[in-house]
Design a protein around this motif. Sequence first.
Motif, PDB file in Angstrom:
ATOM      1  N   ASP A 156      43.275  65.936  92.856  1.00  0.00           N
ATOM      2  CA  ASP A 156      43.132  64.661  92.163  1.00  0.00           C
ATOM      3  C   ASP A 156      41.659  64.281  92.058  1.00  0.00           C
ATOM      4  OD1 ASP A 156      45.911  64.279  91.862  1.00  0.00           O
ATOM      5  OD2 ASP A 156      46.040  63.508  93.920  1.00  0.00           O
ATOM      6  N   ILE A 157      41.362  63.305  91.193  1.00  0.00           N
ATOM      7  CA  ILE A 157      40.018  62.760  91.112  1.00  0.00           C
ATOM      8  C   ILE A 157      40.004  61.410  91.821  1.00  0.00           C
ATOM      9  CG2 ILE A 157      39.428  63.964  88.983  1.00  0.00           C
ATOM     10  CD1 ILE A 157      39.975  61.373  87.467  1.00  0.00           C
ATOM     11  N   THR A 158      38.816  61.013  92.299  1.00  0.00           N
ATOM     12  CA  THR A 158      38.726  59.801  93.117  1.00  0.00           C
ATOM     13  C   THR A 158      38.030  58.653  92.403  1.00  0.00           C
ATOM     14  OG1 THR A 158      36.662  60.615  94.103  1.00  0.00           O
ATOM     15  CG2 THR A 158      38.719  61.119  95.257  1.00  0.00           C
ATOM     16  N   ALA A 159      37.637  58.842  91.141  1.00  0.00           N
ATOM     17  CA  ALA A 159      37.011  57.751  90.392  1.00  0.00           C
ATOM     18  C   ALA A 159      38.027  56.658  90.102  1.00  0.00           C
ATOM     19  CB  ALA A 159      36.426  58.290  89.088  1.00  0.00           C
ATOM     20  N   THR A 160      37.539  55.414  89.950  1.00  0.00           N
ATOM     21  CA  THR A 160      38.417  54.290  89.664  1.00  0.00           C
ATOM     22  C   THR A 160      37.947  53.580  88.398  1.00  0.00           C
ATOM     23  OG1 THR A 160      37.085  52.808  91.056  1.00  0.00           O
ATOM     24  CG2 THR A 160      38.944  53.945  92.097  1.00  0.00           C
ATOM     25  N   THR A 161      38.801  52.730  87.850  1.00  0.00           N
ATOM     26  CA  THR A 161      38.430  51.984  86.646  1.00  0.00           C
ATOM     27  C   THR A 161      37.481  50.847  87.010  1.00  0.00           C
ATOM     28  OG1 THR A 161      40.318  50.510  86.865  1.00  0.00           O
ATOM     29  CG2 THR A 161      40.636  52.512  85.558  1.00  0.00           C
ATOM     30  N   LEU A 162      36.784  50.307  86.020  1.00  0.00           N
ATOM     31  CA  LEU A 162      35.771  49.290  86.266  1.00  0.00           C
ATOM     32  C   LEU A 162      36.346  47.973  86.767  1.00  0.00           C
ATOM     33  CD1 LEU A 162      33.111  49.595  83.429  1.00  0.00           C
ATOM     34  CD2 LEU A 162      33.077  50.520  85.730  1.00  0.00           C
ATOM     35  N   SER A 163      37.614  47.790  86.681  1.00  0.00           N
ATOM     36  CA  SER A 163      38.224  46.518  87.070  1.00  0.00           C
ATOM     37  C   SER A 163      38.425  46.394  88.573  1.00  0.00           C
ATOM     38  CB  SER A 163      39.569  46.354  86.370  1.00  0.00           C
ATOM     39  OG  SER A 163      40.450  47.411  86.743  1.00  0.00           O
ATOM     40  N   GLU A 164      38.047  47.431  89.322  1.00  0.00           N
ATOM     41  CA  GLU A 164      38.390  47.451  90.746  1.00  0.00           C
ATOM     42  C   GLU A 164      37.204  47.190  91.670  1.00  0.00           C
ATOM     43  OE1 GLU A 164      40.639  50.934  91.721  1.00  0.00           O
ATOM     44  OE2 GLU A 164      41.638  50.935  89.792  1.00  0.00           O
ATOM     45  N   GLY A 165      36.141  46.521  91.179  1.00  0.00           N
ATOM     46  CA  GLY A 165      35.026  46.155  92.037  1.00  0.00           C
ATOM     47  C   GLY A 165      34.006  47.265  92.181  1.00  0.00           C
ATOM     48  N   SER A 166      32.754  46.910  92.596  1.00  0.00           N
ATOM     49  CA  SER A 166      31.684  47.901  92.747  1.00  0.00           C
ATOM     50  C   SER A 166      30.649  47.362  93.716  1.00  0.00           C
ATOM     51  CB  SER A 166      31.035  48.174  91.381  1.00  0.00           C
ATOM     52  OG  SER A 166      30.447  46.988  90.866  1.00  0.00           O
ATOM     53  N   ASP A 167      29.707  48.218  94.141  1.00  0.00           N
ATOM     54  CA  ASP A 167      28.616  47.818  95.015  1.00  0.00           C
ATOM     55  C   ASP A 167      27.340  48.506  94.563  1.00  0.00           C
ATOM     56  OD1 ASP A 167      28.710  50.472  96.034  1.00  0.00           O
ATOM     57  OD2 ASP A 167      30.267  49.865  97.444  1.00  0.00           O
ATOM     58  N   ASN A 168      26.306  48.453  95.398  1.00  0.00           N
ATOM     59  CA  ASN A 168      24.994  48.971  94.997  1.00  0.00           C
ATOM     60  C   ASN A 168      24.985  50.467  94.738  1.00  0.00           C
ATOM     61  OD1 ASN A 168      23.795  46.448  95.130  1.00  0.00           O
ATOM     62  ND2 ASN A 168      23.287  46.654  97.320  1.00  0.00           N
ATOM     63  N   ASP A 169      25.865  51.211  95.384  1.00  0.00           N
ATOM     64  CA  ASP A 169      25.887  52.668  95.238  1.00  0.00           C
ATOM     65  C   ASP A 169      26.783  53.136  94.098  1.00  0.00           C
ATOM     66  OD1 ASP A 169      24.216  52.904  97.450  1.00  0.00           O
ATOM     67  OD2 ASP A 169      25.927  52.873  98.837  1.00  0.00           O
ATOM     68  N   THR A 170      27.389  52.213  93.406  1.00  0.00           N
ATOM     69  CA  THR A 170      28.349  52.581  92.373  1.00  0.00           C
ATOM     70  C   THR A 170      27.640  53.153  91.143  1.00  0.00           C
ATOM     71  OG1 THR A 170      29.921  50.892  93.075  1.00  0.00           O
ATOM     72  CG2 THR A 170      30.152  51.730  90.832  1.00  0.00           C
ATOM     73  N   LEU A 171      28.182  54.242  90.631  1.00  0.00           N
ATOM     74  CA  LEU A 171      27.726  54.841  89.377  1.00  0.00           C
ATOM     75  C   LEU A 171      28.794  54.575  88.310  1.00  0.00           C
ATOM     76  CD1 LEU A 171      26.526  58.260  90.822  1.00  0.00           C
ATOM     77  CD2 LEU A 171      25.054  56.380  90.091  1.00  0.00           C
ATOM     78  N   PHE A 172      28.354  54.442  87.067  1.00  0.00           N
ATOM     79  CA  PHE A 172      29.287  54.148  85.981  1.00  0.00           C
ATOM     80  C   PHE A 172      29.390  55.336  85.032  1.00  0.00           C
ATOM     81  CE2 PHE A 172      27.526  49.984  87.223  1.00  0.00           C
ATOM     82  CZ  PHE A 172      28.703  49.395  87.661  1.00  0.00           C
ATOM     83  N   GLY A 173      30.604  55.592  84.583  1.00  0.00           N
ATOM     84  CA  GLY A 173      30.833  56.710  83.664  1.00  0.00           C
ATOM     85  C   GLY A 173      31.867  56.362  82.620  1.00  0.00           C
ATOM     86  N   MET A 174      32.074  57.285  81.701  1.00  0.00           N
ATOM     87  CA  MET A 174      33.044  57.083  80.626  1.00  0.00           C
ATOM     88  C   MET A 174      33.710  58.414  80.314  1.00  0.00           C
ATOM     89  SD  MET A 174      32.282  55.857  76.711  1.00  0.00           S
ATOM     90  CE  MET A 174      33.569  55.260  75.610  1.00  0.00           C
ATOM     91  N   VAL A 175      34.997  58.383  80.122  1.00  0.00           N
ATOM     92  CA  VAL A 175      35.731  59.540  79.612  1.00  0.00           C
ATOM     93  C   VAL A 175      36.227  59.175  78.221  1.00  0.00           C
ATOM     94  CG1 VAL A 175      37.706  61.066  79.886  1.00  0.00           C
ATOM     95  CG2 VAL A 175      36.418  60.336  81.898  1.00  0.00           C
ATOM     96  N   ILE A 176      35.734  59.864  77.217  1.00  0.00           N
ATOM     97  CA  ILE A 176      36.154  59.598  75.840  1.00  0.00           C
ATOM     98  C   ILE A 176      36.859  60.828  75.286  1.00  0.00           C
ATOM     99  CG2 ILE A 176      33.884  60.287  74.902  1.00  0.00           C
ATOM    100  CD1 ILE A 176      34.487  58.048  72.707  1.00  0.00           C
TER     101      ILE A 176
END
Length: 578
Positions: A511-531
Amino acid sequence: YPLPLISKKQPRRSIHVLIKSTDFSSMARADNHEGKIRIWHKRFEKAMPKDTFSGGNGGGAGRNNSNGNGGKQGKPKGTPWPRDRPNYLKFVLYKENIDTTTAAKDVGRMARLNPKRGIGYAGMKDKRGITTQFCTAYRMEKEQLLAVNARSTNANGAAENVAGGGNTSTKGASIIKLGNFTYSDDECRLGTLTGNRFDIVLRNIDVGGDADSTKKLLVQEKLENAGKALKAHGFINYFGMQRFGKFHDTHETGIAIMKGDFEGAVGIIMREKPGEYPQTIEARKRWATRFESIDVSKDEKAAREAEMKCARAIQRDMGRFMACENAILYSLSRNPRDYKRAFGSISKNMRSMFLHAYQSFLWNKVASHRIETGGSTEVRVGDLVLTEDKPLEKGGGGTSGLKGKSVQVLDEHDVEEGKYSITDVVLPLAGSRIRYPGGSAGNLFDELMKKDGIKKTDFERIGKIDREIALGGDYRKLVCKPSDVTWESLQYKDPVQPLLQTDLMKVNGIDITATTLSEGSDNDTLFGMVIGFSLPPSSYATIALRELTKRPTSSEYQTKLELSGKCERNIHASDNSS
C-alpha cells in the motif's frame, strides 16, 4: 544432478525453459533420463548422452540444435499447432526503468524467441515510465515466457526491485514482468494503438505561502484550477522533445537522408555527443579523426582501410543500447565507405524515426505559427480540417497513415457556418500524398523546407530509394483535449515514497502511505498531485504536463528540481549566477 520425478508435462517444460534462460544458460544444461530431468554443469556438456540432451527445452534434440526446433518459434518441431487455438499468445508486459524496445528484446532473448518475429507491441513506452501494455508472440506457449518472471537480476546483473514502485533506491535496476496470458487472432503491431492512459505523480509542489494552513489552501486551489483548465481547454498537440532523441538531433539526420546525403547522416549519428561515458567519447573522437593523415579524394583505398580498421577497433566501446551506431560500425567494418548500405543496416523502425523526426520538426514550427497568428480557440480561413477518419475496424489505417482519412481547406463560408471547431483543425505531417493548409501556414512549410535544402518532391523520391521508409504523410490534430481527466492532491513525508500504487505493488500487496490534503499537515509535510488522463495515439503526456504546470519538461530542467525543500531552488540559483 537428477531432479525428483515430475509427472506433469508443463512443470518439466518450465524447468527446461528456466535452464536455457540467460540466468542459467551460461553455466548449466539439462537432459531427460528415465523420465527424470538431469542438470549438468556446462563444462560436462560433451559428456552428456547425445540422444538425451535437450539444450534446455526438453525436446530431445541433438547437441547442435540448442532450441530443439531449428530456431523456429513456438512448439517443438513435429508438434502441430492446435487448429482451434489462435496464432498469437497475448500478454501484459509490465516494466520499470527500461524502454519498450529493450524490454521486448530482453524477453525475446530470455524466452529464446525467433528474432525475426520477436515480440509484437502497438506503442513505444519510454524508460522513465512505470508502464503496462499488451504484447503478442507468435505461436508460443505461456510457459516459455514465464521464465522471464523468474529472473532476479536486470540485464546488467544488478538485483531487481521485485516489489516495484519505481523508488529511486533501486539504483537503476529494471523490472520486467509478464502476465494475463490469453490467445488472440490479432497481432499487436505499431500503428494499431487506440490510445494511452496516464497516471502521473507530481512531487514537492510549492506555490508559495508561509503558514502551513495557507500553503495547503494555495496548493489545493492551484491544483484544482490547473486540472480544470487542462480538462476544459486541452493543449497544443506538439511533438515532445523525446521525438528528437536524447541529443535533440534526429531531425538533422532526417534532413540529410531527405537530401540523399547518407555520408552526412552517418556523420551526424556518429559525431560526439555530450554527457556520454569516457570510452564512448574517445571512440567518437577516433571516428572523427579516422582520415586525419589521408587525402580521401586521392587515396580511396587507404581511406577504406582506415575506416575498416577504426570501425572494428571502436565497436566494443559503444554501449548495447546504441543500436544505430553498432549497426553502422558493423556494416562499415565489412563494407567501408558504403554509407548508404551502412544506413540501410539500421532497423526499419529506427530509419523511419529519423524521417519522422523531420516531419515532427516541421509540424511543431508550423503549429506555433498557426497559434501565434490565429489563436487557439477558433477556426479561420485556410485551416485544414479532418472531415473523415475511419477506425481500423472500418477500413481505416489505424494510428498512422492516410487510409480512411479525408480533409478540406476551410473557406469563408465554412468559417461563417460554424460547423467546425478548433479541435477539428489538423496540420499535415509532410509527405508525398498529403494536402497542405492555405494561407501563411501553408507558405511556412515551403519556407522551412527551402531553408533545409528540401523540396516537396523529395518526399516521393525517398520512397523510391527505400520503400520501407516511404513517407506518404499524415494529419495531426492541432489541439488535443484529454479525456477521463482525474486528479487528487496528496500530502506525504518521505520524498521518494510511492504516491501511486503500481500494478506490481497491487500484486505484492504493498500500500501507499500518502494521505489527502484534507487530513491535516505540519512543517515536514510535502505536497503532491496524482493526475490521470487518456490521450489519443502519438499525443505526448509531457506536453500535457507542460501546459498543466507551466514549466519545462526537459530532462535538463527536471534534473535540477529538488524532492524536498524549495523545489526550484537550483533553478533560481543558476538564474541568479548567470
